[in-house]
Design an enzyme around this catalytic site. Structure first.
Site, PDB file in Angstrom:
ATOM      1  N   HIS A  26       0.853  -1.192   0.000  1.00 23.29           N
ATOM      2  CA  HIS A  26       0.000   0.000   0.000  1.00 23.29           C
ATOM      3  C   HIS A  26       0.890   1.243   0.000  1.00 23.29           C
ATOM      4  O   HIS A  26       2.115   1.140   0.160  1.00 23.29           O
ATOM      5  CB  HIS A  26      -0.929   0.005   1.226  1.00 23.29           C
ATOM      6  CG  HIS A  26      -0.211  -0.036   2.535  1.00 23.29           C
ATOM      7  ND1 HIS A  26      -0.206  -1.118   3.356  1.00 23.29           N
ATOM      8  CD2 HIS A  26       0.554   0.894   3.139  1.00 23.29           C
ATOM      9  CE1 HIS A  26       0.518  -0.869   4.424  1.00 23.29           C
ATOM     10  NE2 HIS A  26       0.995   0.347   4.309  1.00 23.29           N
TER      11      HIS A  26
HETATM   12  C1  T46 Z   1       2.995   0.747   6.783  1.00 28.30           C
HETATM   13  C2  T46 Z   1       3.791  -0.495   6.955  1.00 28.30           C
HETATM   14  C3  T46 Z   1       5.269  -0.227   7.006  1.00 28.30           C
HETATM   15  C4  T46 Z   1      -3.778  -0.674  13.797  1.00 28.30           C
HETATM   16  O1  T46 Z   1      -4.852  -0.909  14.413  1.00 28.30           O
HETATM   17  N1  T46 Z   1      -2.993   0.380  14.191  1.00 28.30           N
HETATM   18  C5  T46 Z   1      -1.823   0.670  13.582  1.00 28.30           C
HETATM   19  O2  T46 Z   1      -1.141   1.644  13.973  1.00 28.30           O
HETATM   20  C6  T46 Z   1      -1.395  -0.152  12.494  1.00 28.30           C
HETATM   21  C7  T46 Z   1      -0.085   0.148  11.763  1.00 28.30           C
HETATM   22  C8  T46 Z   1      -2.186  -1.200  12.108  1.00 28.30           C
HETATM   23  N2  T46 Z   1      -3.346  -1.456  12.759  1.00 28.30           N
HETATM   24  C9  T46 Z   1      -4.173  -2.604  12.354  1.00 28.30           C
HETATM   25  C10 T46 Z   1      -4.779  -2.504  10.969  1.00 28.30           C
HETATM   26  C11 T46 Z   1      -4.838  -3.946  10.506  1.00 28.30           C
HETATM   27  O3  T46 Z   1      -6.025  -4.525  10.962  1.00 28.30           O
HETATM   28  O4  T46 Z   1      -3.309  -3.756  12.317  1.00 28.30           O
HETATM   29  C12 T46 Z   1      -3.672  -4.606  11.237  1.00 28.30           C
HETATM   30  C13 T46 Z   1      -2.461  -4.878  10.343  1.00 28.30           C
HETATM   31  O5  T46 Z   1      -2.097  -3.661   9.670  1.00 28.30           O
HETATM   32  P1  T46 Z   1      -1.576  -3.645   8.157  1.00 28.30           P
HETATM   33  O6  T46 Z   1      -2.158  -4.777   7.414  1.00 28.30           O
HETATM   34  O7  T46 Z   1      -1.789  -2.268   7.623  1.00 28.30           O
HETATM   35  O8  T46 Z   1      -0.013  -3.905   8.388  1.00 28.30           O
HETATM   36  P2  T46 Z   1       1.156  -3.836   7.294  1.00 28.30           P
HETATM   37  O9  T46 Z   1       2.317  -4.531   7.901  1.00 28.30           O
HETATM   38  O10 T46 Z   1       0.707  -4.302   5.969  1.00 28.30           O
HETATM   39  O11 T46 Z   1       1.492  -2.265   7.150  1.00 28.30           O
HETATM   40  C14 T46 Z   1       2.009  -1.537   8.264  1.00 28.30           C
HETATM   41  C15 T46 Z   1       1.292  -0.184   8.406  1.00 28.30           C
HETATM   42  O12 T46 Z   1      -0.129  -0.398   8.470  1.00 28.30           O
HETATM   43  C16 T46 Z   1       1.586   0.751   7.260  1.00 28.30           C
HETATM   44  O13 T46 Z   1       1.178   2.056   7.601  1.00 28.30           O
HETATM   45  O14 T46 Z   1       3.437   1.678   6.133  1.00 28.30           O
HETATM   46  O15 T46 Z   1       3.413  -1.288   8.089  1.00 28.30           O
END
Ligand code: T46
Length: 140
Positions: free
Chosen positions: A52
């Protein structure tokens, strides 16, 4: 048009006979105030995280244990950065597609973020990302 795609910080390691300490101060060592910290670990082999971009969020990624790789894509060029030292920080600005992969078993990826969590800041579809950055008003 100039996009700051990446910036790699090599944070100062304060070493003495007890080991190493790394300190990071907002504004002084990274270019934003830290509103949020999160970290990920136990990442399964062959998993790709991220996939993303963010419209506004700026972040610094630090692999404080183990290693991983980050693909950065500004819509024109792609680049892969290896985070394989505990004092390396990868700055990722807004409007950059990112993918994190090749996590080692012991990897702990720590992220310092400029904003509170905001789901509306995410662009999760690659074609939408390209459309977004190609509308010139969105990138300065
Ligand atoms: C990014 C990369 C480097 C939250 O509730 N709070 C938070 O601060 C974050 C980061 C995530 N979440 C929840 C949202 C999803 O349900 O945790 C779950 C996993 O998040 P996500 O699928 O977005 O994780 P990544 O590893 O794909 O991405 C993350 C960050 O979301 C993003 O901003 O730049 O790490």
């Amino acid at each position: 048009m100039y996009i700051v795609k990446k910036l790699i910080y090599s944070f100062n390691e304060i070493c003495d006979y007890r080991g190493v300490l790394v300190a990071i101060q907002q504004i002084k060592d990274i270019p934003f105030e830290i509103k949020r910290i999160y970290y990920m670990y136990n990442t399964k082999k062959d998993v790709i995280r991220g996939c993303h971009a963010h419209k506004n969020l700026r972040q610094v990624l630090i692999c404080i244990s183990g290693s991983c790789k980050i693909l950065l894509d500004d819509g024109i060029e792609k680049e892969i950065v290896a985070l394989d030292k505990k004092n390396l920080g990868l700055y990722i600005g807004a409007n950059i597609w990112r993918e994190m992969f090749e996590f080692s078993e012991d990897a702990v990826l720590l992220v310092l973020a400029s904003e509170y969590y905001d789901d509306t800041d995410y662009i999760r579809n690659y074609n939408e990302f390209l459309k977004y950055i190609n509308s010139s008003s969105n990138v300065c």
